[in-house]
Design an enzyme around this catalytic site. Structure first.
Site, PDB file in Angstrom:
ATOM      1  CD  GLU A  52      -1.646  -2.398   1.705  1.00  0.00           C
ATOM      2  OE1 GLU A  52      -0.436  -2.591   1.979  1.00  0.00           O
ATOM      3  OE2 GLU A  52      -2.530  -3.258   1.885  1.00  0.00           O
ATOM      4  CE  LYS A  80     -16.882  -6.858   4.716  1.00  0.00           C
ATOM      5  NZ  LYS A  80     -16.127  -8.089   4.948  1.00  0.00           N
ATOM      6  CG  PHE A  88      -8.999  -9.604  12.046  1.00  0.00           C
ATOM      7  CD1 PHE A  88      -7.710  -9.985  12.415  1.00  0.00           C
ATOM      8  CD2 PHE A  88      -9.334  -9.644  10.698  1.00  0.00           C
ATOM      9  CE1 PHE A  88      -6.794 -10.398  11.464  1.00  0.00           C
ATOM     10  CE2 PHE A  88      -8.412 -10.060   9.747  1.00  0.00           C
ATOM     11  CZ  PHE A  88      -7.142 -10.439  10.137  1.00  0.00           C
ATOM     12  CD  GLN A  89      -6.905  -7.289   8.296  1.00  0.00           C
ATOM     13  OE1 GLN A  89      -7.861  -7.093   7.554  1.00  0.00           O
ATOM     14  NE2 GLN A  89      -5.760  -7.798   7.874  1.00  0.00           N
ATOM     15  CG  MET A 141      22.616  12.224   2.590  1.00  0.00           C
ATOM     16  SD  MET A 141      23.793  13.356   1.808  1.00  0.00           S
ATOM     17  CE  MET A 141      22.796  14.030   0.481  1.00  0.00           C
TER      18      MET A 141
HETATM   19  C1  LIG Z   1      12.613   5.761   5.153  1.00  0.00           C
HETATM   20  C2  LIG Z   1      13.894   6.449   5.464  1.00  0.00           C
HETATM   21  N1  LIG Z   1      14.767   5.882   6.307  1.00  0.00           N
HETATM   22  C3  LIG Z   1      15.955   6.496   6.571  1.00  0.00           C
HETATM   23  C4  LIG Z   1      16.268   7.698   5.990  1.00  0.00           C
HETATM   24  C5  LIG Z   1      17.600   8.386   6.295  1.00  0.00           C
HETATM   25  N2  LIG Z   1      18.394   8.448   5.070  1.00  0.00           N
HETATM   26  C6  LIG Z   1      18.477   9.560   4.291  1.00  0.00           C
HETATM   27  S1  LIG Z   1      19.404   9.351   2.937  1.00  0.00           S
HETATM   28  C7  LIG Z   1      19.780   7.772   3.377  1.00  0.00           C
HETATM   29  C8  LIG Z   1      20.676   6.928   2.523  1.00  0.00           C
HETATM   30  C9  LIG Z   1      20.066   6.581   1.227  1.00  0.00           C
HETATM   31  O1  LIG Z   1      20.866   5.594   0.637  1.00  0.00           O
HETATM   32  P1  LIG Z   1      20.750   5.227  -0.892  1.00  0.00           P
HETATM   33  O2  LIG Z   1      19.328   4.991  -1.255  1.00  0.00           O
HETATM   34  O3  LIG Z   1      21.662   4.115  -1.205  1.00  0.00           O
HETATM   35  O4  LIG Z   1      21.148   6.574  -1.628  1.00  0.00           O
HETATM   36  P2  LIG Z   1      22.566   7.335  -1.705  1.00  0.00           P
HETATM   37  O5  LIG Z   1      22.573   8.351  -0.618  1.00  0.00           O
HETATM   38  O6  LIG Z   1      23.649   6.325  -1.564  1.00  0.00           O
HETATM   39  O7  LIG Z   1      22.534   7.981  -3.046  1.00  0.00           O
HETATM   40  C10 LIG Z   1      19.159   7.424   4.583  1.00  0.00           C
HETATM   41  C11 LIG Z   1      19.299   6.128   5.255  1.00  0.00           C
HETATM   42  C12 LIG Z   1      15.296   8.247   5.133  1.00  0.00           C
HETATM   43  N3  LIG Z   1      15.482   9.423   4.535  1.00  0.00           N
HETATM   44  N4  LIG Z   1      14.142   7.595   4.858  1.00  0.00           N
END
Ligand SMILES: Cc1ncc(C[n+]2csc(CCOP(=O)(O)OP(=O)(O)O)c2C)c(N)n1
Length: 584
Positions: A49, A161, A111-112, A477
């Site tokens: 979803e 529902k 439930f749910q 990042m």
């Molecule tokens: C759902 C979620 N969890 C954690 C983060 C924290 N976060 C921001 S950027 C990042 C790394 C992303 O890694 P990747 O998709 O490999 O991209 P890259 O930065 O290597 O280009 C994380 C863990 C986030 N923004 N969203």
């Protein structure tokens, strides 16, 4: 004529002009899926979803229309939560329809059962648990009105529902009853006149353009305003494409990973005209040190944004379509009456900054593949006309920085919430909304693995999206922040490049899978990917694992502390800090 609540729902969606619903059924929403079979609505069966929610967002971003998603009660509804929060932060108009347990069961831990209106109250513009079958048409009409009017946003309608199974008389259009909901009227003429006067007098103006300009489709009036007043323009992460990057007045993106010229122009300007932008911390850096000498005109449809972070000198509340058209007209009249603006020196200075401190990276012919190089080749090969969708992380910043955007609604991303996993399902929604156009998702290997299962949906629906994975083997990042701010103590950021095998994974999902490891192969691989027209294509770009995103303003710092990065010499950095334009 009598119908069931479920029929009333489906008819209401049809009358509302909905043509596409992203969803996944379950017990509580089952009654609604029955009349769906014989309706004019196209339903896309997602694999999760969250994918339905982001697909609805991608559709809305790409088309300007309201995206619709549907889920069952409990876990189905809670799986929509991230997408709703995302849409709320980025003002994306979507309507979520959720099933709920029967009214007699509500509050019994049935439930749910989950209190989805309670859960989503802070992350929706509006939500409603419908407890009277006769209200369904009005609830749906109100949901679409609220989602799409004023500052757009997500609305959730929760349908028990038994309410879906009950019967009621059918009529359309329903009477909407929204006494507390007011959309701002036309902007005050005196404020427009004052803003135009400030802009006409300014010597160092910047038009600070946010996502509101895209949402209000006011990019043409923006261009006119910029050209008439000769004011440089910066487009935020939410507004990339609202002003063409190749335009001589374009400064590019501001903020934490913004262009030096944009960041510094905001610091040095004497007037900021903020248009549908919200002085977000990623743009302002340390707020107290942001644009210290600037007067501020702030135009926004949401009065709650005015003065939230920065007190404006002139506040204009109204639809930016009207505001920008009137500002441009007022500016034109001032120029006709009193002569052109005097910004030539400022433009020379900002252009000098663009020239001296551009985005810089080095792609060695036989060295590691740089993500920036892939984006630049894609930009060149598509003429900047692709609909680009991004995940969240370094790849998102590289995409936003290095793609030369030509038009609005050509850039779709998760700006406010920063939702990893956004790209693939949002690209799916965008492709359905804009069939026949080229939709390219640039995704990180971390992000991709969060929602990759929607490739199955895309393959079955015959959607030829391109998914370019920038596979650096890291949560890049986060790795960059650990490198810079935790003395290279890397903690839980290594993903590895080879599990899963993205080519095999793509093939298993019925997609074309390609791999590219060298700079010299980028064009040929992209050409191959762009030639596929019937199923999705996934490209595993093995990108440099230690590449950073620069420039960078460290979190919490003043924008004065912008760091150009390792590609610049110490002398260049010092000159940049002094804001010098170095003679060539
Ligand atoms: C759902 C979620 N969890 C954690 C983060 C924290 N976060 C921001 S950027 C990042 C790394 C992303 O890694 P990747 O998709 O490999 O991209 P890259 O930065 O290597 O280009 C994380 C863990 C986030 N923004 N969203």
């Amino acid at each position: 004529m009598e119908v069931t609540g479920a029929q009333a729902l489906v008819r209401s969606l049809e009358c509302q002009g909905v043509d596409i619903v992203f969803g996944l059924p379950g017990g509580a929403i089952l009654p609604a899926y029955d009349p769906l079979r014989s309706s004019s609505l196209r339903h896309v069966l997602v694999r999760h979803e969250q994918g339905a929610g982001h697909a609805a967002e991608g559709y809305a971003w790409a088309t300007g229309r309201v995206g619709v998603c549907m889920a069952t009660s409990g876990p189905g509804a809670t799986n929509l939560v991230t997408a709703l929060a995302d849409a709320y932060m980025d003002s994306v108009p979507i309507v979520a329809i959720t099933g709920q347990v029967a009214t007699a069961m509500i509050g019994t831990d049935a439930f749910q059962e989950s209190d989805i209106t309670g859960i989503t109250a802070p992350i929706t513009k509006h939500n409603e648990l419908v407890t009277d079958v006769g209200r369904i048409p009005a609830a749906i009409a109100e949901a679409f009105h609220i989602a799409s009017s004023g500052r757009p946003g997500p609305v959730l309608v929760d349908l028990p529902k038994d309410i879906l199974q009950a019967r009621c008389p059918w009529s359309w259009p329903p009477v909407m009853d929204l006494p507390g909901y007011k959309v701002p009227g036309p902007p005050e003429a005196a404020r427009i006149a004052e803003a135009a006067r400030l802009l006409h007098r300014a010597r160092r103006p910047v038009l600070y353009v946010g996502g509101g300009v895209v949402k209000s489709d006011s990019h043409e009036a923006l261009r006119e305003l910029a050209e008439v007043t000769q004011a440089p323009v910066t487009t935020t992460l939410m507004a990339r494409g609202a002003f063409p990057d190749a335009h001589p007045l374009a400064l590019g993106m501001p903020g934490m990973h913004g262009m030096y010229a944009a960041v510094t122009a905001l610091q040095e300007c004497d007037l900021i005209v903020a248009l549908g932008a919200r002085f977000d911390d990623r743009v302002t850096g340390k707020l107290a040190a942001f644009a210290p000498g600037a007067k501020v005109v702030h135009a926004d449809i949401d009065p709650a944004e005015i003065g939230k972070n920065r007190q404006p000198d002139v506040a204009i509340v109204g639809d930016l379509g009207v505001v920008l058209a009137e500002l441009a007209r007022a500016a034109r009249e001032l120029v006709a009456a009193h002569g052109p603006t005097d910004t030539a020196e400022w433009i020379a200075r900002t252009s000098g900054w663009k020239r001296c401190y551009p985005l810089r990276y080095t792609q060695d012919a036989d060295g590691p593949l740089k993500p920036q190089h892939v984006v630049e080749r894609l930009s060149a090969m598509t003429g900047g006309d692709a609909i680009l969708v991004a995940g969240v992380g370094q790849h998102q910043m590289h995409a936003s920085q290095h793609y030369s955007f030509t038009r609005p609604r050509g850039w779709i991303n998760s700006g406010g919430l920063g939702t990893m996993g956004f790209a693939v399902p949002a690209a799916m929604g965008a492709q359905i909304g804009r069939p026949g156009e080229l939709v390219v998702a640039i995704d990180g290997d971390g992000c991709f693995q969060m929602t990759a299962q929607e490739l199955a949906t895309c393959a079955i629906e015959g959607l030829p999206i391109k998914v370019l994975i920038f596979n650096n083997g890291f949560l890049g990042m986060v790795r960059q922040w650990q490198e810079l701010f935790y003395e290279e103590r890397y903690s839980e950021v290594h993903l590895g490049t080879s599990i899963p095998d993205y080519v095999k994974l793509a093939e298993a999902y019925g997609c074309v899978g390609l791999r590219c490891e060298q700079a010299g192969d980028v064009d040929a691989v992209l050409e191959k990917a762009l030639a596929v027209t019937d199923v999705p294509t996934v490209v595993d770009f093995r990108t440099h694992d230690a590449e950073g995103v620069f420039p960078m303003v460290p979190a919490g710092h003043s924008n004065d502390d912008i760091v150009l990065g390792p590609e610049f010499t110490a002398a260049e950095q010092q000159a940049a800090t002094r804001r010098e334009v170095i003679a060539r």
